[in-house]
Design an enzyme around this catalytic site. Sequence first.
Site, PDB file in Angstrom:
ATOM      1  N   GLU A 179       8.994 -38.546  10.302  1.00 38.11           N
ATOM      2  CA  GLU A 179      10.477 -38.422  11.293  1.00 38.11           C
ATOM      3  C   GLU A 179      10.561 -39.425  11.356  1.00 38.11           C
ATOM      4  O   GLU A 179       9.830 -40.607  11.905  1.00 38.11           O
ATOM      5  CB  GLU A 179       9.788 -37.742  12.474  1.00 38.11           C
ATOM      6  N   CYS A 201      -5.608 -38.771  30.652  1.00 37.65           N
ATOM      7  CA  CYS A 201      -5.408 -37.837  31.985  1.00 37.65           C
ATOM      8  C   CYS A 201      -6.976 -38.278  32.704  1.00 37.65           C
ATOM      9  O   CYS A 201      -8.052 -38.356  32.497  1.00 37.65           O
ATOM     10  CB  CYS A 201      -5.466 -36.298  31.469  1.00 37.65           C
ATOM     11  N   GLU A 213       2.942 -35.969  17.710  1.00 32.53           N
ATOM     12  CA  GLU A 213       2.229 -36.867  18.651  1.00 32.53           C
ATOM     13  C   GLU A 213       1.645 -37.261  19.555  1.00 32.53           C
ATOM     14  O   GLU A 213       2.221 -36.884  21.334  1.00 32.53           O
ATOM     15  CB  GLU A 213       3.902 -37.750  19.070  1.00 32.53           C
TER      16      GLU A 213
END
Length: 689
Positions: free
Chosen positions: A307, A159, A151
């Site tokens: 998932e 950042c 992920e």
Amino acid sequence: MFDIHHFDGIIYGADYNPEQWPRETWPEDARLMNEAGVNLVSLGIFSWAHLEARPGHYNFDWLDEVMDLLHQHGIGVNLATATASPPPWLSLKYPDSKPVTADGIRLEVGGRQLYCPSHPAFRSHVRQLTEQIAQRYQGHPALKMWHVNNEYGCHVDQCFCDLCAEEFRTWLRGKYGTLDALNFAWGTAFWSQRYGDWAEIQPPRRAPTYANPTQQLDWRRFSSDNLLTLYRLEAGVLQQITPHLPVTTNFLGFLPGLDYFKWAQEEDVVSLDAYPDPSGSRPHMEAGMSYDLMRSLRGGQRWILMEQAPSAVNWRERNTLKRPGLMRLLNHQALAHGASGLMFFQWRASRAGAEKYHSGMVQHVGPDRSRVWQEVKALGQELKSLRELTEARLPARVAVMFDWNNWWALEIDSKPAALKLMPLVQKWYAALRQLGQNVDFVHPEGDLSGYDVVALPNQYLLAAAGAQNIRSFVERGGTLVSGFFSGIVDEHEHIQLGGYPALLSDVLGLWIEEWLVMQPHEEQQMQLLSSGKTYGVQNWAEVIHVTGAEILATFQQDFIAGQPAVTLHPFGAGQSYYLGGDFTEEAVTDLLEQALTQADVPVCRVPESLNVTLSALGDDRVLHLLNVHPTQSLQVGLPEGGTRFENGAPLPQAITLPPYGVLLARYSRAVRINELNIVAEASARLAGR
Ligand code: GLA
Ligand code: ZN
């Protein structure tokens, strides 16, 4: 290359984290996996600290043992590169590898995903670990595919540190070449922002007021690309060492930070983590929209649900469990929308750590006394009769245009109103689904030739190439349905002058002079001239001047009363609808129905509680009907000549779909969606009872 035939039917399994459990548990895990029909597990996603407890000291013994054990039980491995969460030693050794927020705060150890994607030592540790794992397991018979990182961008998608600032400058040099080009693109004549040296350029850190919008937009593009560089680093190692094995990284659906259209081209198969809120008003719409996006990213290729929660998650304010039958239903939905794999997070619910209240296939109570276990086991069995579905395709005659660049641009501050893209896309998507359509998502510069109708809930940013693509689609006979505030700016977020939307004005047969942004208490309505039906308008209405378009509806209030709200314009061999305001879902549905019908696309009004897809299996068609309502049955009149997909038994003319009920009907002819006939029926019965 990804080939489903290298797997044992439909992929079924989970994230497996054996390092959280004593060794004695592992043989039981393998035995239970066999019992549940598990054929693939994702292994090692958060194992970095276990594999490399000290810099350069690797310990693979435990992983060797787990890989062998799984292989002995016939279970394949989707092996992770283990780079998702660097161990504490790395963050301490390289303090500047910890990411920085827009406010200049450096994030700290204790969670996960603690890395700056630009940090050279972090990158080289990532490369070394990936090489070590790939070299060691390249020939292991259990190894079926690669799971890169986990992920990307889930917690940290940008950042703002100095290293990233430097990478940003390099990226900008590559894009613009000269400072003059950058100054033009960023419109730096405004507010004395002109740059005289590349070194002056910064990320859009917290500023006194609105940061330069194009700086913000380029920053989002760069941040997606910078993480993609990190992915490429790992994928490159894997492709070199094991060119025969497929590589994927798990996506998060409509994740704001990453341009998945770009990312998906660099993997062999798209995989998705989907956690629709079971207490949401329509979890299947939320899920279906992500599923359809995943299928669209690589031109209709089937994808893997990597998932999902077997029952509850742990990370919402209130974590609703999946009531009996819902987990099965949502898995059928994934299959219906093109999944070839159904996997969970996670195999065994953790005993400790931040996710110990997240459900697992094996719950804390153990398998025998667990409802969830019974359900996952039953699903594993059921999948054996459905494996042919992995060959099906989902032909769609309508596509919704979607683009991350537009999403970023629309939601940058200082607009006429703080518009959000997702609610608009959700509204249009839901409308199309409730008209019985398979829905694709398409990039503005994507291939439109296979569609009869292209819908633009909003395309605020539209570069010349995208506008040209739309224009030739309509010219060749396509039907365009455009929402408001579309085609306003180019790729630099500069206004296209001359009457909005300048590049599509002739295609739409109109121009827009100004926008009426409405306050929440303000009322506006629009009325269809043909039927006299009126609909509410919220947030946004436009002052439209037609230059050839036919007026289909007019606004009812304020100084725009009687002026166009909805228009239709023939262009080339096609036509364009324009919806000049933020209309209700009912209005959008009615208008899309008109557009589809006019384009000869069969339509069927489907209640919100029924999930319908029609897929093609060779010359056969498969109708996948799912009743997503927890308490109401549905009466459905079926197209003639269907058989049950699982066993070939003939189907009656009409059936009752119980709450959370599933029906797969197979036809040896080209069924049309309007052969369905649905009657909703109230019932007090509770799902699963
Ligand atoms: C994500 C992550 C998993 C886990 C689950 C919990 O999908 O990839 O590691 O945290 O969420 O829902
Ligand atoms: Zn950084």
